[in-house]
Design a protein around this motif. Structure first.
Motif, short mmCIF file in Angstrom:
data_model
loop_
_atom_site.label_atom_id
_atom_site.label_comp_id
_atom_site.label_asym_id
_atom_site.label_seq_id
_atom_site.Cartn_x
_atom_site.Cartn_y
_atom_site.Cartn_z
N ILE A 193 7.27 1.43 11.78
CA ILE A 193 8.69 1.34 12.02
C ILE A 193 9.93 0.66 10.80
O ILE A 193 10.51 0.92 10.97
N PRO A 194 9.44 -0.87 10.77
CA PRO A 194 10.39 -1.24 9.49
C PRO A 194 10.22 -0.37 8.90
O PRO A 194 11.01 -0.72 7.36
N ILE A 195 9.06 0.43 7.82
CA ILE A 195 9.21 0.75 6.70
C ILE A 195 9.84 2.09 7.07
O ILE A 195 10.91 1.89 6.29
N ILE A 196 9.74 2.73 8.30
CA ILE A 196 10.86 3.76 8.22
C ILE A 196 11.92 3.48 8.01
O ILE A 196 12.63 4.43 7.48
N THR A 197 12.67 2.77 8.61
CA THR A 197 13.86 2.51 8.83
C THR A 197 14.30 1.67 7.44
O THR A 197 15.36 2.08 6.82
N ALA A 198 13.48 1.01 6.63
CA ALA A 198 14.36 0.56 5.13
C ALA A 198 13.64 1.84 4.36
O ALA A 198 14.88 1.38 3.40
N ILE A 220 0.43 -1.27 0.23
CA ILE A 220 0.04 0.33 0.00
C ILE A 220 0.83 1.37 -0.28
O ILE A 220 0.76 2.26 -0.68
N MET A 221 1.50 0.98 1.05
CA MET A 221 2.58 2.27 1.33
C MET A 221 3.54 2.62 -0.23
O MET A 221 3.93 3.70 -0.87
N ALA A 222 3.95 1.73 -1.23
CA ALA A 222 4.86 1.85 -2.44
C ALA A 222 3.43 2.41 -3.38
O ALA A 222 4.02 2.60 -4.36
N MET A 223 1.87 2.27 -3.00
CA MET A 223 1.61 3.02 -4.29
C MET A 223 1.14 4.27 -3.99
O MET A 223 0.64 4.85 -4.71
#
Length: 436
Positions: free
Chosen positions: A353-358, A313-316
């Motif tokens: 948080i995993p998305i933020i760090t990625a 979803i975030m990728a879109m």
């Protein structure tokens, strides 16, 4: 069943039971346990218990009841009353001076107690009648108290920062250091708003008449009331940022400072200690149950494959990495209107948080943005806690509609603050990098 359908069922069930008025802890935990059972079977419960046990072994968690107890003690001493008198004497002669002084008191209180409600209740009882009796606009006075009271979760020590550090694995000391400059910035922005607004509309917050203003000797004598609060703040923050103590040890020192304050003000009584201890037990118990149920929620949603869904979803979202950050801020903002801040942390952080760090962002910086959003959530309708704290102490002439309207310009000011921290991350990251 696809993850999309499971997500709709999962969050739909949560929303349904929350709208029925059931407690967040039991809704979050109950729905999660049911979905866990049908996803992974009975063995999945061992995973939840293991996570809860790991959290309960955290020494940092002990800081929560200590900071709450410190807040409960300070709330019953004369600290807030004396601070308000000092601000009244020093700032009353300016347009909007009592409002600016109230903001200053709220900031000092925030640096002592670490929770949101203490300053709202204290200033609602002490400052609001004073401002209204001197011709201050009702919504200006209410908005100032609501806003300043919310800083308890941003200006360290902050219980929400401790929980954020526990969930994300970042340093509590760094989180505390990161909250100092944004807290000062928000105070400056809010003060500038009051000054400009009062310059354009003098009737909103008139200055005290000359005959009611204090002499310079009175003003300097009143400064003695600041010494005790500053000592408590210095004991807590100075020991943490100086590397002398852990946050938990500093919280214990804060309790000692609060007890000394109670003795100085003649409030060191069994009845005060007993009531403070019981309220601390209730608030800590509530926090712990939400923490436990949130672990069940996190386990349940992660086991359904939530990580992959949210990443897709975030990728879109248009705008790349910054578009993702803005989308997260919008989600957290709206969740803050309807859910408990601790619950929001438990629901969103394991996913965000995993998305933020990625994406290469600093989790300390994101934590400050997150906590400011939670602070806004405390004062936004329909379920902001500060709204109800304030309603409990205001005179009958002040309606809930007045309180709702009062926060609109102050929320806009804080959104400007969030944007500035996003544009200039150093506002949040400079001090922790300097100290640690």
């Amino acid at each position: 069943m696809s993850i999309e359908v499971m997500t709709l069922l999962f969050f739909g069930s949560l929303l349904f039971f929350l709208l029925l008025g059931l407690p967040l802890a039991f809704v979050l935990g109950g729905v999660s346990v049911v979905f866990l059972y049908f996803t992974w079977g009975f063995d999945s419960f061992y995973m939840v218990v293991s996570q809860i046990w790991g959290t309960m072994e955290s020494f940092t968690l002990v800081a929560i009841p200590l900071f709450v107890f410190m807040a409960m003690i300070l709330e019953r001493t004369g600290v807030a009353r004396d601070l308000y008198r000092m601000m009244y004497l020093w700032f009353g002669g300016l347009r909007g001076g009592l409002a600016i002084g109230t903001l200053g008191i709220c900031a000092v209180f925030a640096a002592m107690v670490g929770i949101s409600g203490a300053a709202v209740v204290a200033m609602g009882a002490i400052a609001l009648p004073s401002m209204l009796s001197r011709g201050y606009d009702k919504q200006m006075a209410l908005g100032v108290i609501n806003t300043g009271g919310g800083w308890g979760v941003l200006i360290p020590p902050s219980i929400l920062m401790i929980l954020y550090a526990l969930i994300t694995g970042v340093s509590v000391g760094k989180m505390f250091a990161a909250g100092v400059m944004p807290g000062i910035m928000l105070m400056v922005l809010t003060t500038l708003y009051i000054v400009v607004r009062c310059a354009l509309q003098p009737d909103l917050a008139p200055a005290l008449p000359k005959e009611d203003r204090a002499s310079w000797p009175e003003k300097f004598r009143a400064l003695r009331s600041v010494l005790l609060p500053i000592s408590v703040v210095g004991m807590v923050l100075g020991s943490i940022m100086g590397g002398l103590t852990t946050p938990t040890e500093a919280a214990a020192m804060g309790v000692l400072g609060a007890l000394i304050s109670a003795a100085v003000y003649g409030e060191f009584k069994w009845s005060v200690l007993n009531e403070a201890a019981i309220r601390t037990l209730k608030l800590t118990g509530l926090t712990m149950w939400i923490l436990f149920s949130a672990h069940a929620f996190s386990s349940a949603y992660q086991s359904m494959g939530a990580q992959a869904l949210i990443e897709s979803i975030m990728a879109m979202i248009p705008g790349g990495a910054w578009g993702t950050i803005i989308a997260m801020m919008v989600i957290i903002f709206f969740l803050g209107m309807v859910l408990d801040p601790v619950g929001i942390m438990m629901i969103t952080l394991p996913v965000f948080i995993p998305i933020i760090t990625a994406l290469g962002f600093d989790p300390i910086w994101f934590g400050i943005l997150f906590v400011i959003n939670m602070e806004i959530g405390y004062k936004t309708p329909p379920f902001g806690f500060n709204l109800f704290y304030l309603k409990g102490v205001v005179p009958p002439s002040v309606t809930m509609n007045d309180i709702y309207k009062s926060i609109i310009p102050f929320v806009l000011v804080e959104i400007v603050g969030i944007i500035l921290i996003m544009i200039f991350p150093e506002i949040a990251t400079w001090l922790p990098e300097l100290l640690f």
